[in-house]
Each structure stands twice: as C-alpha cells, then as structure tokens.
Write an enzyme that holds these catalytic residues in place. Structure first.
Site, PDB file in Angstrom:
ATOM      1  N   HIS A 186       4.429   5.460   3.532  1.00 13.35           N
ATOM      2  CA  HIS A 186       5.526   4.977   4.369  1.00 13.35           C
ATOM      3  C   HIS A 186       6.376   6.109   4.945  1.00 13.35           C
ATOM      4  O   HIS A 186       7.480   5.878   5.416  1.00 13.35           O
ATOM      5  CB  HIS A 186       6.362   3.974   3.578  1.00 13.35           C
ATOM      6  CG  HIS A 186       5.606   2.697   3.326  1.00 13.35           C
ATOM      7  ND1 HIS A 186       6.059   1.650   2.573  1.00 13.35           N
ATOM      8  CD2 HIS A 186       4.374   2.300   3.777  1.00 13.35           C
ATOM      9  CE1 HIS A 186       5.169   0.670   2.548  1.00 13.35           C
ATOM     10  NE2 HIS A 186       4.130   1.056   3.272  1.00 13.35           N
ATOM     11  N   HIS A 239      -5.920  -0.124   3.332  1.00  8.53           N
ATOM     12  CA  HIS A 239      -6.319  -1.503   3.045  1.00  8.53           C
ATOM     13  C   HIS A 239      -7.827  -1.617   2.815  1.00  8.53           C
ATOM     14  O   HIS A 239      -8.292  -2.519   2.136  1.00  8.53           O
ATOM     15  CB  HIS A 239      -5.872  -2.432   4.171  1.00  8.53           C
ATOM     16  CG  HIS A 239      -4.420  -2.753   4.118  1.00  8.53           C
ATOM     17  ND1 HIS A 239      -3.873  -3.900   4.627  1.00  8.53           N
ATOM     18  CD2 HIS A 239      -3.374  -2.066   3.574  1.00  8.53           C
ATOM     19  CE1 HIS A 239      -2.557  -3.905   4.419  1.00  8.53           C
ATOM     20  NE2 HIS A 239      -2.240  -2.803   3.792  1.00  8.53           N
TER      21      HIS A 239
HETATM   22  C1  HEM Z   1       2.807  -0.561   6.829  1.00  8.70           C
HETATM   23  C2  HEM Z   1       3.662  -2.972   2.745  1.00  8.70           C
HETATM   24  C3  HEM Z   1       1.820   0.665   0.173  1.00  8.70           C
HETATM   25  C4  HEM Z   1       0.681   2.911   4.271  1.00  8.70           C
HETATM   26  C5  HEM Z   1       3.131  -1.543   5.937  1.00  8.70           C
HETATM   27  C6  HEM Z   1       3.605  -2.839   6.304  1.00  8.70           C
HETATM   28  C7  HEM Z   1       3.875  -3.503   5.171  1.00  8.70           C
HETATM   29  C8  HEM Z   1       3.522  -2.650   4.074  1.00  8.70           C
HETATM   30  C9  HEM Z   1       4.410  -4.914   5.043  1.00  8.70           C
HETATM   31  C10 HEM Z   1       3.798  -3.333   7.716  1.00  8.70           C
HETATM   32  C11 HEM Z   1       2.554  -3.801   8.429  1.00  8.70           C
HETATM   33  C12 HEM Z   1       2.955  -4.104   9.826  1.00  8.70           C
HETATM   34  O1  HEM Z   1       3.795  -5.012  10.003  1.00  8.70           O
HETATM   35  O2  HEM Z   1       2.481  -3.440  10.742  1.00  8.70           O
HETATM   36  C13 HEM Z   1       3.285  -2.157   1.698  1.00  8.70           C
HETATM   37  C14 HEM Z   1       3.496  -2.482   0.318  1.00  8.70           C
HETATM   38  C15 HEM Z   1       2.975  -1.459  -0.404  1.00  8.70           C
HETATM   39  C16 HEM Z   1       2.449  -0.493   0.526  1.00  8.70           C
HETATM   40  C17 HEM Z   1       4.142  -3.733  -0.192  1.00  8.70           C
HETATM   41  C18 HEM Z   1       2.923  -1.276  -1.907  1.00  8.70           C
HETATM   42  C19 HEM Z   1       3.953  -1.560  -2.681  1.00  8.70           C
HETATM   43  C20 HEM Z   1       1.259   1.541   1.071  1.00  8.70           C
HETATM   44  C21 HEM Z   1       0.422   2.645   0.719  1.00  8.70           C
HETATM   45  C22 HEM Z   1       0.103   3.266   1.879  1.00  8.70           C
HETATM   46  C23 HEM Z   1       0.733   2.557   2.949  1.00  8.70           C
HETATM   47  C24 HEM Z   1      -0.013   3.004  -0.693  1.00  8.70           C
HETATM   48  C25 HEM Z   1      -0.762   4.477   2.088  1.00  8.70           C
HETATM   49  C26 HEM Z   1      -0.980   5.387   1.194  1.00  8.70           C
HETATM   50  C27 HEM Z   1       1.252   2.219   5.302  1.00  8.70           C
HETATM   51  C28 HEM Z   1       1.347   2.696   6.655  1.00  8.70           C
HETATM   52  C29 HEM Z   1       1.970   1.697   7.400  1.00  8.70           C
HETATM   53  C30 HEM Z   1       2.251   0.633   6.474  1.00  8.70           C
HETATM   54  C31 HEM Z   1       0.857   4.043   7.173  1.00  8.70           C
HETATM   55  C32 HEM Z   1       2.320   1.743   8.879  1.00  8.70           C
HETATM   56  C33 HEM Z   1       1.355   0.995   9.724  1.00  8.70           C
HETATM   57  C34 HEM Z   1       1.628   1.201  11.177  1.00  8.70           C
HETATM   58  O3  HEM Z   1       2.304   2.146  11.553  1.00  8.70           O
HETATM   59  O4  HEM Z   1       1.111   0.400  11.983  1.00  8.70           O
HETATM   60  N1  HEM Z   1       3.071  -1.464   4.562  1.00  8.70           N
HETATM   61  N2  HEM Z   1       2.668  -0.956   1.775  1.00  8.70           N
HETATM   62  N3  HEM Z   1       1.405   1.508   2.422  1.00  8.70           N
HETATM   63  N4  HEM Z   1       1.836   0.992   5.201  1.00  8.70           N
HETATM   64 FE1  HEM Z   1       2.325   0.050   3.512  1.00  8.70          FE
END
Ligand code: HEM
Length: 731
Positions: free
Chosen positions: A263, A92
C-alpha cells in the site's frame, strides 16, 4: 444474457439432472482426471522449461516496463502508471495459496479462470490481464500467463524505484479451472460470519476459520478491508490479518512489510455513489460483447476517475507510483478519523493533515487516507513494534518487503531446481526446503545391483521396505510441489516423529548401515545418499515381490537425491506436509469426520495420481503388507509380500459377504457366505473398490483372469511415478 435461465439448456449434452445432483456426496473421482492432455493445446511433448530458455528475458522486461506507462483509453492509468494495478494482480494471483494443503497460489495461472477471475476481490484485474495480452501474444509460449502475472508485479515494483529480491520463472499454465481447491461452503459472495454455512461456524467464539481456508469471506483473498464483517475496528482486524497471513506462511514481520509495502503504491477505487454505481455481471457471467471483461460500471465513464473496484477510495502516500517510506510516516504522524468513501464504505482520513495527496487524474489534492486494516499496523501492539522499527529504518523495511514479496510470489513453486531465468536469487531460503547439491559421483548400474542384493539380504521384510519408501515419498503435494523422498527428511524432525511413520526408524537404521558401509568402501568419490537408499530399497522390495508373483519386472531407479540437514528444515513449515490420512497406508487419524474414501481421493490428488494409478497402488500396497501399524485390514491375500492381484480377486469374490464391523462403519468384516467363517477385514478405503461403480470397473480389470502381468506393470509404473514426484531435476 443469463444463460442459466435458458429453459432449452437442459436439452444439450451435459444438461439435465446429473449424477452430482442425484448423489451430491458421491466420490469425486473426476478430481484425479482433471487437466488431461486432451484439454492442453500444447500437447504432451511441450516443455515449458525449454521454451522459457528461448525467451529474451531482458526484452520482455523492457516491454513490461513500457506497458506500465502506456495508458489506454479503455482503462486509463492512475497517475499515468499501471504499477499499482499490476502489483495487486500479482499479489492476488499468489495470495490464494494456503499452507495447510498447498493448494491455491499463482503457480498455474488460475486467475484467468472461474471462480477467481470473477471473485469480488478481483474486480478490475480482468483489465490488468488484458493490458498484458499484447505482450503475451508477442512472446507466446516462451512465457506462461502464470509467470507473466508475477513478473509484471515485479517489474511494476521496479518501475517505482524499488529493488526486488529476484524472480524465478517456471510456473506452467493449466487450461481449465482447478476443481480440487476447497474455497469454502458459502453459497453467496462475501457471506459474513453470521451465515449458517460460514467458515466460522465450527468456532465462532474464537473466530477461527475452518481449515484449510485462508480468507475470511468467500471471494476475498484475505480479509475484509473495512474490518471483520465490515466492523471498522483496527485491533479486531489485526486478529483476522494474523490468522489469514499465517495460513499463507507469513509471520508478523512479513505481514507488516507486505501490507505496508503493497500500500505504498497505487490507490483504491470507490469514487461513485454506491447506490447508483451499477456493477454489471462478473466476467464469467458477462455478455459476449464484453469479451471476457466483467463488472461493467455505469457510473459516469466507468473508468479513470469514475473507476469502481472495491468501493473504497483511499490513496496512502503522496507518491503513489514511487517507492517511499510515507506509509509509516503518515500512519504514525497523523490522527485518523473514521469516515466513509463516496460509495459508503468505512475508511479513515488523516484529520490533522493538509491535502498533500495528488489526484490520479489532475483533480484537487486530497488528505491522506487509510483502510481499517492498514491502521491495524499501528493499533495492534505486536504489529506496532514492527511498524515503528520500519518507520525508523527504511532500509530494514525495504529489505523485509523485498524478501516477503519474493516469498509470497514463489512460495508455491517447490524446490529451486524448478526456478528458471537470470534473476534467480543465489541465496538459499529456508522456506524453499533446501537440499544440498550432489557433489559426489553417483552409483552406477552394478552398484545398484549390489546394493539391492544387500537390502534383500538384510532381514528387512518387503512390507517394511515398501512402507518406508512410500512414507518417504508420499509427503509430496502437487499444489506447492513440496515434500517427496528427496532430502530424506523422513529421517529428520518433524517427520521422523509423525505417528504415520512409526517403525520406519528401524528400517532406516538398517538402510543407513548399508549406505555407510557402501560409502566407506566405494572410493573414487562415489556415494549414495540416504534418500536414494530408501527409494532403492523400496524398489528392490517391489522387484522381489513381482518376481515372487511370477512376473519378473525391473523397477526403474534413478539416483541423484541428496540428504537435507536438520538446520535446512523448518520444522513448523514441514509439519504441514503431514496429512492426518493416507488411504494408501490405510491410515486415518481418529476423529476425522470426512469418510475415509474421500480422504483417499484427496491424498491421491495431492500425489497427482489418476484414478487407475490410485487403484493399482492401493491393490498393490495391500498385498505387500504396507499398512500403518501392521494392520491386516484390506490385506486380502495369503501371500503377503507377493505382488499378486489377490486384493482385487478376493474383494470381488462373491463367496465373501461383507458386514459393517463397527457403528461408524469405518471397518467391515468379510465372512464366508456359506459357513459364516471370518475371512478378511477391510476399511472403507478397501471396500470402496468394490462398492463405488467407477472403482469397481477398474478393480475388475485387475481381477480378471490373465491380468496378473498387467497389474504388476501398472503398479510398478505408478510406484515409480510416486518415487520420482519431486525429481524436477530429471527432464
Ligand atoms: C489495493 C485491501 C494487502 C497491494 C487494495 C484495495 C483494497 C486492498 C480494498 C483497493 C482495490 C481497488 O479498489 O482498486 C487489502 C487488504 C490487505 C491488502 C485488506 C491485507 C490486509 C496487500 C498486499 C499487497 C497489496 C499484501 C502487496 C504486497 C495493493 C496494491 C493496491 C491495493 C498495490 C493498489 C491497486 C491499484 O493501484 O489499482 N488493497 N490489501 N495489498 N493493494 Fe491491497
């Protein structure tokens, strides 16, 4: 707790109805004077690069690794590791970058400040940054917040067993929010495409986002995880993903790798009844007692298994703190059924799977779950091909993710000469706009003198030389530190074909001749690059112009630029550096609705100029005749090519009366107040220096009797700054 409700607030400094309230369309010159030395506690002598050299990088990485699994009671770690949280923080941080104007991104530590610290998409990242505070405190100014956030993401990935592509330090913190970044016109968070001021209003049919924005809704990094405007349609969501990821320089393969790789680790947080979970004020508005935290959550303990972030409750893989290929395996092997999170958000569950997913805090196992946007990677035909390839070839996936992650987190850092630290990758990457290292002897003072004489003797005019040098340097933009004179890309596609560079090819051809002749005669491995030659020639012209104005002045020149090749130049990506406006050359593409004076300020901000620097440059470039297509607008002098203060003197001369010369008031005519005879023409960019009260105050400084030498000095200083904007190799 809400200070904006306080009736007494208007009585203190800065209160009450201000200029921006009376004149909302006023010229925002404060954009040029943001991030001043006065707000920087480190002072102007602090060098981050020097401080970074003293960093014990290995010890820092070890400390970061330890923090990863040191779960704190005030924010317990899922599965005993903050890896997911830190990866999301880094993503982010970097993900606000957009190619169109090079603004946003992770290069300045902006996630610490509003609005980003309080964006709905950044919920809980206040906790992530605070987990890092003991480390930041320990290493002090040897590591910036901007670097630390990205490095924490890298170390988090490594903690899962993933091999990253590398890391470069060099992101310098700033100390206040950037004001220049356009985040959209909406006045509420997460406004959908139906709102009257939505970013889709200009092209709703094609669902095309207004430029330069790269996110679908105000307060999101990219797209809505539930699908377009909350509609859980993975194919429609793919359109949004493709559009937004392209705007941060990612192609389909990079996009699939990033989303799947991201993810593979961590989870989303929405375990609580959406109606009942009361998320309190965001960090920027929260009570003092929370000390910079926001979104206080009254659901149960508000943390750990009650933590609430996005309102989605998804865990993608069965090993959320360990790298695997499970994301693709589950994506393709299971059937996905639309369901809702406990908080009521659309998400998908693997209907034909066993409960193979562990609970973050030891509760019962769950079935695999996905976001609508995750399913886009299977149900969009182009993404599906790539996803299948990655499913069948985990090594290809890991490699693509490592590279895309490096690009994501380093895209806004500019040339590799800015990269610091022991983990800088050796491999040259095309998106870095590479320039070959100088492997020859540079010209010395006597060569420079001789070359200047040759240039001035070549028949090229001061106007041509200045125009070409300016055109070569003025592609620079401070946001992502791309562009600039180094590399001489003005002589390559796509720059050589840009309309605004019309005519520079003739000047460059002559300069190439002088360069070639010098290089073949110099001997001793001595050479000058075309990039240096273009700047040197411009500087020679400015020297002549200053001397002709009776103020002989040396224009500093530091050789050391080199020439890039066409193969080192990614045409589509370099094309983004082409602003359709450059008030310094009195250039604006027809049909642009924004008044030209605002575009001038935008361009000046990209060039990191202050308001006085912008003023001196416009006044100087006009009398030097450096207008696009040889136009005479704003050339308020009879001695074109002489670095006089005539522009200011004549603009402020009361014997001239100005009148609009066309309907849209893009052009004005100055006539003799007595006789009505035509004297000058000028654009909005010219006349604004007499019309705008702040710019007029500056114009007066240069129009006053006896200011000729000061004007030359200030022009030369600003000119030299622009010529050297991309010289990160100079200390
Ligand atoms: C978590 C959406 C792309 C890495 C999340 C969460 C959402 C989300 C809604 C949950 C946040 C929470 O409730 O804690 C998206 C969408 C994406 C996207 C819509 C694009 C279409 C990415 C990308 C990465 C990424 C490109 C990294 C390269 C992560 C990680 C988590 C996460 C590591 C886990 C956070 C945790 O464990 O606390 N994402 N994401 N995301 N996202 Fe994405």
């Amino acid at each position: 707790a809400d200070a904006s409700q306080c009736p007494f607030l208007s009585e203190v400094a800065g209160g009450g109805t201000q200029n921006e309230d009376w004149w909302p369309n006023r010229l925002k010159l404060e954009l040029l004077n943001q991030h001043s030395e006065k707000s920087n506690p480190l002072g102007k002598d602090f060098s981050y690069a020097e401080a970074f050299k003293k960093l014990d990088y290995a010890a820092l990485k070890k400390d970061l690794l330890d923090v990863m699994t040191d779960s704190q009671d005030w924010w317990p770690a899922d599965f005993g590791s903050y890896a997911g949280l830190f990866i999301r923080m880094a993503w982010h941080s970097a993900g606000t970058y957009r190619v169109q104007d090079g603004r946003g991104g992770g290069g300045r530590g902006q996630q610490r400040f509003a609005p980003l610290n309080s964006w709905p998409d950044n919920v809980s990242l206040d906790k992530a940054r605070r987990l890092l505070w003991p480390i930041k405190q320990k290493y002090g100014q040897k590591i910036s917040w901007a670097d630390l956030m990205i490095l924490a993401g890298n170390v988090a990935l490594e903690s899962t067993g993933f091999r990253t592509f590398g890391f470069a330090g060099g992101r310098e913190d700033v100390w206040e929010p950037d004001q220049d970044v356009y985040w959209g016109n909406e006045t509420e968070w997460l406004a959908t495409s139906d709102t009257p001021n939505s970013r889709y209003q200009h092209n709703k049919e094609k669902r095309e986002i207004e430029n330069p924005l790269a996110a679908v809704q105000m307060g999101l990094i990219y797209v809505n995880p539930e699908g377009p405007d909350g509609n859980p349609d993975p194919v429609a969501a793919a359109h949004d993903i493709r559009e937004t990821f392209e705007r941060m320089a990612m192609n389909d393969e990079e996009t699939v790798a990033l989303i799947a790789g991201g993810h593979t680790i961590g989870k989303t947080h929405g375990n609580g009844d959406g109606e009942k979970v009361m998320m309190d004020a965001d960090p920027e508005a929260a009570d003092f007692a929370l000390q910079g935290f926001g979104w206080e959550n009254k659901n149960g303990s508000g943390k750990g298994s009650d933590a609430f972030t996005s309102g989605l409750e998804v865990i993608w893989t069965s090993t959320p703190v360990q790298w695997s290929n499970d994301f693709f395996k589950f994506l393709f092997e299971f059937e996905w059924e639309l369901t809702k999170s406990p908080a009521g958000a659309h998400q998908w569950v693997a209907s034909n799977a066993e409960a193979i997913i562990p609970d973050p805090f030891g509760g019962p196992n769950r079935k695999p779950t996905m976001l609508t946007t995750d399913l886009s990677l299977r149900f969009d035909p182009a993404y599906e091909k790539i996803s299948r390839k990655f499913y069948n070839d985990p090594q290809a996936f890991a490699d693509a993710y490592a590279r895309a992650w490096f690009k994501l987190t380093h895209r806004d850092m500019g040339p590799v000469s800015r990269y610091l630290g022991p983990e800088v990758p050796k491999e040259e990457l095309i998106w870095q706009d590479p320039i070959p290292a100088v492997d020859y002897t540079l010209v010395d003072a006597s060569d420079i003198k001789a070359l200047k004489a040759k240039v001035l003797d070549s028949g090229l005019s001061v106007s041509d030389l200045v125009y070409t040098a300016w055109s070569s340097a003025a592609t620079f933009r401070g946001g992502d530190k791309r562009g600039g004179a180094n590399g001489a890309r003005i002589n390559l596609e796509p720059m050589k074909s840009w309309e605004v560079n019309k005519g520079t090819d003739k000047t460059i051809a002559v300069l190439e001749g002088i360069k070639d002749e010098f290089n073949s005669n110099a001997g001793g491995g001595k050479k000058i690059s075309l990039a240096d030659m273009i700047v040197l020639a411009g500087s020679a012209a400015v020297e002549k112009a200053a001397s002709d104005a009776g103020v002989p002045t040396e224009v500093p020149f530091t050789p050391g630029r080199n020439d890039a090749t066409q193969e080192q130049t990614e045409i589509d990506s370099v094309d983004y550096l082409n602003t359709p406006y450059d008030g310094f050359r009195n250039y604006v593409v027809e049909g642009i609705k924004v008044p030209a004076e605002h575009l001038l300020v935008d361009k000046a901000q990209l060039l990191t100029l202050t308001t006085p620097e912008m003023t001196a440059l416009v006044g100087g470039l006009r009398v030097l005749g450096a207008n696009f297509d040889g136009s005479r607008h704003g050339v308020l002098t009879d001695k074109i090519g002489v670095l006089s203060n005539d522009f200011f003197v004549n603009l402020l001369d009361m014997s001239t009366e100005w009148k609009a010369a066309n309907e849209d008031k893009s052009l004005y005519e100055g006539v003799d107040r007595k006789t009505g005879d035509f004297k000058w023409s000028g654009t909005r960019v010219d006349l604004v220096f007499g019309s705008n009260s702040i710019l007029r105050a500056l114009a007066e400084v240069y129009a006053e009797a006896g200011s000729e030498a000061k004007f030359v000095k200030d022009f030369v200083a600003a000119w030299t700054k622009v010529m050297n904007l991309d010289r990160f190799d100079l200390a």
